[in-house]
Design a protein around this motif. Sequence first.
Motif, PDB file in Angstrom:
ATOM      1  N   HIS A 110     -32.421  19.795  -4.944  1.00 46.70           N
ATOM      2  CA  HIS A 110     -31.449  18.710  -5.128  1.00 46.70           C
ATOM      3  C   HIS A 110     -30.372  18.781  -4.044  1.00 46.70           C
ATOM      4  CE1 HIS A 110     -28.521  16.062  -7.094  1.00 46.70           C
ATOM      5  NE2 HIS A 110     -29.512  15.674  -7.888  1.00 46.70           N
ATOM      6  N   LEU A 111     -29.808  17.612  -3.681  1.00 43.97           N
ATOM      7  CA  LEU A 111     -28.774  17.552  -2.644  1.00 43.97           C
ATOM      8  C   LEU A 111     -27.535  18.370  -3.005  1.00 43.97           C
ATOM      9  CD1 LEU A 111     -28.919  13.765  -1.627  1.00 43.97           C
ATOM     10  CD2 LEU A 111     -29.725  15.738  -0.300  1.00 43.97           C
ATOM     11  N   ILE A 112     -27.254  18.505  -4.293  1.00 40.63           N
ATOM     12  CA  ILE A 112     -26.056  19.229  -4.728  1.00 40.63           C
ATOM     13  C   ILE A 112     -26.097  20.694  -4.278  1.00 40.63           C
ATOM     14  CG2 ILE A 112     -24.980  20.200  -6.829  1.00 40.63           C
ATOM     15  CD1 ILE A 112     -25.224  17.486  -8.099  1.00 40.63           C
ATOM     16  N   THR A 113     -27.288  21.236  -4.066  1.00 44.54           N
ATOM     17  CA  THR A 113     -27.384  22.647  -3.672  1.00 44.54           C
ATOM     18  C   THR A 113     -26.768  22.914  -2.299  1.00 44.54           C
ATOM     19  OG1 THR A 113     -29.592  22.293  -2.731  1.00 44.54           O
ATOM     20  CG2 THR A 113     -29.463  22.972  -5.042  1.00 44.54           C
ATOM     21  N   ALA A 114     -26.495  21.856  -1.544  1.00 45.28           N
ATOM     22  CA  ALA A 114     -25.862  22.041  -0.235  1.00 45.28           C
ATOM     23  C   ALA A 114     -24.382  22.381  -0.368  1.00 45.28           C
ATOM     24  CB  ALA A 114     -26.037  20.786   0.617  1.00 45.28           C
ATOM     25  N   ALA A 115     -23.798  22.149  -1.556  1.00 43.84           N
ATOM     26  CA  ALA A 115     -22.368  22.428  -1.781  1.00 43.84           C
ATOM     27  C   ALA A 115     -22.199  23.735  -2.537  1.00 43.84           C
ATOM     28  CB  ALA A 115     -21.738  21.283  -2.568  1.00 43.84           C
ATOM     29  N   ASP A 116     -21.042  24.376  -2.328  1.00 48.13           N
ATOM     30  CA  ASP A 116     -20.726  25.604  -3.066  1.00 48.13           C
ATOM     31  C   ASP A 116     -20.234  25.302  -4.477  1.00 48.13           C
ATOM     32  OD1 ASP A 116     -21.383  27.232  -0.913  1.00 48.13           O
ATOM     33  OD2 ASP A 116     -19.362  27.132  -0.079  1.00 48.13           O
ATOM     34  N   GLU A 117     -19.581  24.154  -4.650  1.00 49.86           N
ATOM     35  CA  GLU A 117     -19.093  23.717  -5.952  1.00 49.86           C
ATOM     36  C   GLU A 117     -18.973  22.208  -5.949  1.00 49.86           C
ATOM     37  OE1 GLU A 117     -14.324  24.377  -5.107  1.00 49.86           O
ATOM     38  OE2 GLU A 117     -15.452  25.967  -6.135  1.00 49.86           O
ATOM     39  N   VAL A 118     -18.928  21.610  -7.140  1.00 50.30           N
ATOM     40  CA  VAL A 118     -18.857  20.151  -7.245  1.00 50.30           C
ATOM     41  C   VAL A 118     -17.804  19.761  -8.269  1.00 50.30           C
ATOM     42  CG1 VAL A 118     -21.267  19.854  -6.579  1.00 50.30           C
ATOM     43  CG2 VAL A 118     -20.675  20.088  -9.006  1.00 50.30           C
ATOM     44  N   THR A 119     -17.504  18.470  -8.342  1.00 50.70           N
ATOM     45  CA  THR A 119     -16.595  17.916  -9.345  1.00 50.70           C
ATOM     46  C   THR A 119     -17.383  16.961 -10.239  1.00 50.70           C
ATOM     47  OG1 THR A 119     -15.964  16.018  -7.986  1.00 50.70           O
ATOM     48  CG2 THR A 119     -14.699  18.062  -7.687  1.00 50.70           C
ATOM     49  N   LEU A 120     -16.757  16.549 -11.318  1.00 50.14           N
ATOM     50  CA  LEU A 120     -17.404  15.575 -12.202  1.00 50.14           C
ATOM     51  C   LEU A 120     -17.657  14.260 -11.485  1.00 50.14           C
ATOM     52  CD1 LEU A 120     -15.486  16.203 -15.556  1.00 50.14           C
ATOM     53  CD2 LEU A 120     -17.819  16.899 -14.966  1.00 50.14           C
ATOM     54  N   ALA A 121     -16.776  13.905 -10.558  1.00 47.66           N
ATOM     55  CA  ALA A 121     -16.966  12.667  -9.802  1.00 47.66           C
ATOM     56  C   ALA A 121     -18.243  12.728  -8.970  1.00 47.66           C
ATOM     57  CB  ALA A 121     -15.754  12.417  -8.918  1.00 47.66           C
TER      58      ALA A 121
END
Length: 262
Positions: A87-98
């Motif tokens: 998933h694309l989110i794995t490129a980030a260290d952390e995410v927000t609800l937005a």
Amino acid sequence: MTGSEETPSFRLAYVPGATPAKWVRIWNERRPDVPLTLVQVPSTEAADVLRAGDADAGLVRLPVDRTFFSAIPLYTETTVVVVPKDHLITAADEVTLADLADEVLFHPLDDVFDWDSPPGEPAFERPATTEDAIELVAAGVGLLIVPQSLARLHHRRDVTYRPVVDAPQSSVALSWPEEATTDLVEDFIGIVRGRTVNSTRGRTAAKAEADQKRKRPEQGGTRQKPAAAKTTGGKPASRSARGRTGSGGAKPAKRGKPRRRS
């Protein structure tokens, strides 16, 4: 009574994700005479198990009914979103609800967060359990927000997770029915609070009794009279002190030759 009824025991319920192993080990070291039995229960059933007396205490998720239960908060978990490994989110260290607003987010029936529904797009159905929801995540159907311990508990090679910095959090607490605060419950409270073996509540009564005796020596206390002065060779040891201070009179004059009469 049978032998099993006469032998005391302690039953500790715990919800998925809670890790009682460290406290169980300490219990077995301190109370080898009292077997500790672990009772794993779903988060949604923990309160009912404790109310029914099927466990003496439990590691549960807050909130609990504080009109019936006592609770000691232990720790608060990091909240994560479980995603497929590609998933694309794995490129980030952390995410927000937005960042999850356009994602399908599952809301399992055993969800531990105190919200009506997670943000994002609703799933076509509510999975029965967190484990079922993670299987759907692995299939690429949607994502799931959970405490980090549950993501680890249901780990799969085809999914991973990232922290969600502004999501609700779940806290784990030791809880028990307030009216059933037994000596064994007190012993376990002492363990989770890090009390040493010499400072547990079980010894409070004995210590209080000893302190009370010291305050009232006429009733068998341990207060003693001042010790008598030591003597040397049968003479009071304080004689020289009286001579130095003058409290016992002047020293006798040295004897000399008799004076001649004129």
